[in-house]
Design a protein around this motif. Sequence first.
Motif, PDB file in Angstrom:
ATOM      1  N   GLY A  57      38.724   8.193  32.218  1.00 58.03           N
ATOM      2  CA  GLY A  57      39.725   8.998  31.534  1.00 58.03           C
ATOM      3  C   GLY A  57      39.298  10.449  31.402  1.00 58.03           C
ATOM      4  O   GLY A  57      40.108  11.371  31.577  1.00 58.03           O
ATOM      5  N   VAL A  58      38.007  10.683  31.116  1.00 57.06           N
ATOM      6  CA  VAL A  58      37.505  12.056  30.999  1.00 57.06           C
ATOM      7  C   VAL A  58      37.564  12.766  32.349  1.00 57.06           C
ATOM      8  O   VAL A  58      37.992  13.931  32.437  1.00 57.06           O
ATOM      9  CB  VAL A  58      36.062  12.050  30.426  1.00 57.06           C
ATOM     10  CG1 VAL A  58      35.413  13.408  30.547  1.00 57.06           C
ATOM     11  CG2 VAL A  58      36.082  11.582  28.982  1.00 57.06           C
ATOM     12  N   ILE A  59      37.154  12.085  33.400  1.00 63.53           N
ATOM     13  CA  ILE A  59      37.199  12.673  34.748  1.00 63.53           C
ATOM     14  C   ILE A  59      38.633  13.005  35.135  1.00 63.53           C
ATOM     15  O   ILE A  59      38.925  14.099  35.651  1.00 63.53           O
ATOM     16  CB  ILE A  59      36.539  11.725  35.769  1.00 63.53           C
ATOM     17  CG1 ILE A  59      35.038  11.641  35.518  1.00 63.53           C
ATOM     18  CG2 ILE A  59      36.815  12.171  37.193  1.00 63.53           C
ATOM     19  CD1 ILE A  59      34.336  10.560  36.311  1.00 63.53           C
ATOM     20  N   LYS A  60      39.552  12.106  34.905  1.00 57.84           N
ATOM     21  CA  LYS A  60      40.964  12.353  35.229  1.00 57.84           C
ATOM     22  C   LYS A  60      41.514  13.518  34.406  1.00 57.84           C
ATOM     23  O   LYS A  60      42.298  14.313  34.900  1.00 57.84           O
ATOM     24  CB  LYS A  60      41.816  11.088  34.979  1.00 57.84           C
ATOM     25  CG  LYS A  60      41.712  10.071  36.049  1.00 57.84           C
ATOM     26  CD  LYS A  60      42.240  10.644  37.340  1.00 57.84           C
ATOM     27  CE  LYS A  60      42.840   9.583  38.191  1.00 57.84           C
ATOM     28  NZ  LYS A  60      43.375  10.091  39.429  1.00 57.84           N
ATOM     29  N   ARG A  61      41.106  13.615  33.163  1.00 58.27           N
ATOM     30  CA  ARG A  61      41.573  14.697  32.294  1.00 58.27           C
ATOM     31  C   ARG A  61      41.089  16.051  32.798  1.00 58.27           C
ATOM     32  O   ARG A  61      41.839  17.029  32.819  1.00 58.27           O
ATOM     33  CB  ARG A  61      41.114  14.440  30.856  1.00 58.27           C
ATOM     34  CG  ARG A  61      41.541  15.444  29.867  1.00 58.27           C
ATOM     35  CD  ARG A  61      43.027  15.327  29.628  1.00 58.27           C
ATOM     36  NE  ARG A  61      43.367  16.260  28.578  1.00 58.27           N
ATOM     37  CZ  ARG A  61      44.573  16.643  28.304  1.00 58.27           C
ATOM     38  NH1 ARG A  61      45.577  16.129  28.979  1.00 58.27           N
ATOM     39  NH2 ARG A  61      44.819  17.498  27.366  1.00 58.27           N
ATOM     40  N   PHE A  62      39.805  16.155  33.214  1.00 56.84           N
ATOM     41  CA  PHE A  62      39.283  17.413  33.734  1.00 56.84           C
ATOM     42  C   PHE A  62      39.948  17.792  35.056  1.00 56.84           C
ATOM     43  O   PHE A  62      40.262  18.959  35.287  1.00 56.84           O
ATOM     44  CB  PHE A  62      37.770  17.342  33.910  1.00 56.84           C
ATOM     45  CG  PHE A  62      37.000  17.527  32.627  1.00 56.84           C
ATOM     46  CD1 PHE A  62      37.319  18.563  31.753  1.00 56.84           C
ATOM     47  CD2 PHE A  62      35.957  16.683  32.311  1.00 56.84           C
ATOM     48  CE1 PHE A  62      36.628  18.740  30.573  1.00 56.84           C
ATOM     49  CE2 PHE A  62      35.249  16.855  31.136  1.00 56.84           C
ATOM     50  CZ  PHE A  62      35.580  17.886  30.260  1.00 56.84           C
ATOM     51  N   LYS A  63      40.195  16.802  35.920  1.00 54.91           N
ATOM     52  CA  LYS A  63      40.854  17.103  37.192  1.00 54.91           C
ATOM     53  C   LYS A  63      42.289  17.560  36.950  1.00 54.91           C
ATOM     54  O   LYS A  63      42.794  18.439  37.631  1.00 54.91           O
ATOM     55  CB  LYS A  63      40.850  15.867  38.104  1.00 54.91           C
ATOM     56  CG  LYS A  63      39.528  15.616  38.758  1.00 54.91           C
ATOM     57  CD  LYS A  63      39.630  14.453  39.733  1.00 54.91           C
ATOM     58  CE  LYS A  63      38.310  14.176  40.390  1.00 54.91           C
ATOM     59  NZ  LYS A  63      38.387  13.072  41.338  1.00 54.91           N
ATOM     60  N   PHE A  64      42.961  16.976  35.954  1.00 53.40           N
ATOM     61  CA  PHE A  64      44.342  17.333  35.655  1.00 53.40           C
ATOM     62  C   PHE A  64      44.418  18.722  35.040  1.00 53.40           C
ATOM     63  O   PHE A  64      45.338  19.492  35.319  1.00 53.40           O
ATOM     64  CB  PHE A  64      44.966  16.294  34.731  1.00 53.40           C
ATOM     65  CG  PHE A  64      46.405  16.561  34.406  1.00 53.40           C
ATOM     66  CD1 PHE A  64      47.383  16.396  35.378  1.00 53.40           C
ATOM     67  CD2 PHE A  64      46.786  17.003  33.146  1.00 53.40           C
ATOM     68  CE1 PHE A  64      48.708  16.632  35.085  1.00 53.40           C
ATOM     69  CE2 PHE A  64      48.113  17.260  32.847  1.00 53.40           C
ATOM     70  CZ  PHE A  64      49.085  17.061  33.816  1.00 53.40           C
ATOM     71  N   SER A  65      43.436  19.087  34.213  1.00 52.68           N
ATOM     72  CA  SER A  65      43.472  20.387  33.536  1.00 52.68           C
ATOM     73  C   SER A  65      43.107  21.527  34.488  1.00 52.68           C
ATOM     74  O   SER A  65      43.466  22.672  34.251  1.00 52.68           O
ATOM     75  CB  SER A  65      42.527  20.393  32.337  1.00 52.68           C
ATOM     76  OG  SER A  65      41.196  20.254  32.754  1.00 52.68           O
ATOM     77  N   LYS A  66      42.381  21.253  35.587  1.00 57.17           N
ATOM     78  CA  LYS A  66      42.038  22.289  36.575  1.00 57.17           C
ATOM     79  C   LYS A  66      43.223  22.662  37.441  1.00 57.17           C
ATOM     80  O   LYS A  66      43.246  23.726  38.034  1.00 57.17           O
ATOM     81  CB  LYS A  66      40.872  21.807  37.438  1.00 57.17           C
ATOM     82  CG  LYS A  66      39.555  21.806  36.712  1.00 57.17           C
ATOM     83  CD  LYS A  66      38.431  21.427  37.637  1.00 57.17           C
ATOM     84  CE  LYS A  66      37.114  21.428  36.889  1.00 57.17           C
ATOM     85  NZ  LYS A  66      36.005  21.095  37.762  1.00 57.17           N
ATOM     86  N   ARG A  67      44.202  21.845  37.561  1.00 61.99           N
ATOM     87  CA  ARG A  67      45.373  22.126  38.415  1.00 61.99           C
ATOM     88  C   ARG A  67      46.255  23.100  37.793  1.00 61.99           C
ATOM     89  O   ARG A  67      46.610  23.659  37.022  1.00 61.99           O
ATOM     90  CB  ARG A  67      46.174  20.855  38.669  1.00 61.99           C
ATOM     91  CG  ARG A  67      45.478  19.946  39.628  1.00 61.99           C
ATOM     92  CD  ARG A  67      46.358  18.800  39.957  1.00 61.99           C
ATOM     93  NE  ARG A  67      45.613  17.823  40.741  1.00 61.99           N
ATOM     94  CZ  ARG A  67      46.113  16.711  41.132  1.00 61.99           C
ATOM     95  NH1 ARG A  67      47.337  16.387  40.833  1.00 61.99           N
ATOM     96  NH2 ARG A  67      45.399  15.893  41.848  1.00 61.99           N
TER      97      ARG A  67
END
Length: 67
Positions: A57-67
Motif C-alpha cells: 500500500g505504501v509503495i502504491k501510494r508513493f507511485k500514485f503521488s509521483k504522477r
Amino acid sequence: MKMQNRKYIASILFVLISFVSNGQTDGTPPPPVPPPPPGLPIDDFLPVLFVVALAYGVIKRFKFSKR
C-alpha cells in the motif's frame, strides 16, 4: 366397573402405548460423520501478511503521488 372408568383407562392405555411405540428406534445406524475441512494455517502468517500488505500500500501510494 362403570363405563366412564373404562373409557378413562382405555384412554390412558392408548396414550401410554403410543408413547412406547413412538420411542422405538428403526434399527438403522446414523449416517457417518463427514470429514473435517482441511486446515488452512492463515493464522500463522497473519502478521507477515499484514506487513506485506502495508508495504504494498505504501509503495502504491508513493507511485500514485509521483504522477
